[in-house]
Design an enzyme around this catalytic site. Structure first.
Site, PDB file in Angstrom:
ATOM      1  N   GLU A 137       0.797  -1.246   0.000  1.00 53.16           N
ATOM      2  CA  GLU A 137       0.000   0.000   0.000  1.00 53.16           C
ATOM      3  C   GLU A 137       0.822   1.286   0.000  1.00 53.16           C
ATOM      4  OE1 GLU A 137      -2.616  -0.586   3.398  1.00 53.16           O
ATOM      5  OE2 GLU A 137      -3.645  -2.247   2.435  1.00 53.16           O
ATOM      6  N   GLU A 244      -5.953 -10.948  -1.275  1.00 57.29           N
ATOM      7  CA  GLU A 244      -6.818 -10.745  -0.098  1.00 57.29           C
ATOM      8  C   GLU A 244      -8.290 -10.735  -0.512  1.00 57.29           C
ATOM      9  OE1 GLU A 244      -5.573  -7.387   2.312  1.00 57.29           O
ATOM     10  OE2 GLU A 244      -3.451  -7.739   1.895  1.00 57.29           O
TER      11      GLU A 244
END
Ligand code: HAH
Length: 334
Positions: A137, A244
């Protein structure tokens, strides 16, 4: 005939010639979901237990007990394991960025800490963890800036990302190294991620894959945007994984907290969505090496209480009793 658990096909076996099927786990779910995990999944990721704050809560004090138990579970069941995650702005303890006088560390000190952390962690699980999310991220969701504002960026500068991959490669030359991010199919953010990863590839930085977190819902992102993101990242010549995956039953604007079960409409849309997503994944089987769900069954998900407090969610292929949902049958029958 009724579909009882005895005759249910194994998801992982159905997909064995396509890609690995993974689940995020924790110390509780490796007990409560043990049978389901063993049957349907051939890979695990630690949901939290390999994050920086859990592995090195204080400088030089490593706490591997929990992570070791998950790694042992993988070994017992002959599963692969992904590592999540080495460099991230979240769940990283404050000590990392300050010295003993409470002042901000220098660039060189922080690089040294990054390297020490990676060496210790990656060497411990060498041969066991085949693939790491090296940087998680690092890209902004909105606005013109490419790099998310973090302590890593502030103190080291933009090259913290390439340094992370270089240190990771040195720590375990056999590990596959991934850049991982969410909102990865949003066209604006997609281009930023693409630009970042392309710059790494062009510089010869050791990076092997892009992780699409795939925290999706019933309507977003669109299939067209998912396909465009896959095409774009794959054009870099790297491997891809969904790292995910979950499909929330709530549309973005739906903030209801009163549901004790998903509605019929939710179930229909989720079923159709899973069918479409896996159809797309099969089409791109050459670029995908694994699809990991951020959980396994609806009895436990990080989406309970997030992002709306007091709200339950039902994002997976298996229900709260570990029975296959309609979506499961659509995913395995093709
Ligand atoms: C992911 N972030 C993280 O990679 C994972 O480590 C965590 O367990 C759950 C989700 C996604 C995310 C977030 O944490 C906050 C806001 C948006 C998206």
């Amino acid at each position: 005939m009724a579909k009882t658990s005895v005759e249910v096909s194994s998801l992982q076996k159905v997909y064995e010639n396509y890609f690995n099927i993974g689940a995020a786990v924790n110390l509780r779910t490796i007990e409560t979901q043990q049978n389901l995990l063993a049957k349907h999944f051939n890979s695990i990721t630690a949901e939290n237990d390999m994050k920086f704050e859990l592995l090195q809560p204080e400088e030089g004090k490593f706490t591997f007990e929990r992570a070791d138990k998950l790694a042992a579970f993988a070994q017992t069941h002959g599963m692969k394991m992904r590592g999540h995650t080495l460099v991230w702005h979240n769940q990283t303890p404050d000590w990392v960025f300050v010295n003993s006088n409470g002042e901000q560390v220098t660039r060189d000190q922080l690089l040294q800490r990054m390297k020490d952390h990676m060496n210790t962690v990656m060497q411990r699980y060498k041969g066991q963890i085949y693939c790491w999310d090296v940087v998680n991220e690092a890209v902004t969701d909105e606005g013109p800036e490419l790099y998310r504002k973090t302590n890593w960026l502030d103190i080291i500068g933009e090259d913290y990302i390439e340094k992370a991959f270089e240190f990771a490669h040195a720590a375990d030359p056999d590990a596959l190294l991934f850049y991982n991010d969410y909102n990865e199919s949003n066209p604006g953010k997609r281009e930023k991620i693409y630009q970042l990863v392309k710059s790494l590839v062009d510089k010869g930085v050791p990076i092997h894959g892009v992780g699409l977190q795939a925290h999706w819902n019933l309507t977003n992102p669109s299939l067209e945007d998912i396909r465009a993101a896959i095409e774009r990242y794959a054009s870099l010549g790297l491997k891809l994984q969904l790292t995910e995956l979950d499909i929330s039953v709530f549309k973005h604007e739906d903030k209801r907290t009163d549901l004790t079960n998903p509605t019929t409409e939710m179930i229909e849309l989720q079923t159709q969505r899973y069918q479409q997503v896996f159809e797309l994944l099969r089409e791109y089987r050459e670029v995908f090496t694994a699809v990991t769900f951020w959980g396994a069954a609806d009895d436990y998900t990080w989406l309970n209480d997030f992002p709306v407090r007091g709200r339950k969610n039902w994002p997976f292929l298996f229900d709260e009793n570990h029975q296959p949902k309609e979506a499961f049958w659509k995913v395995i029958n093709f």
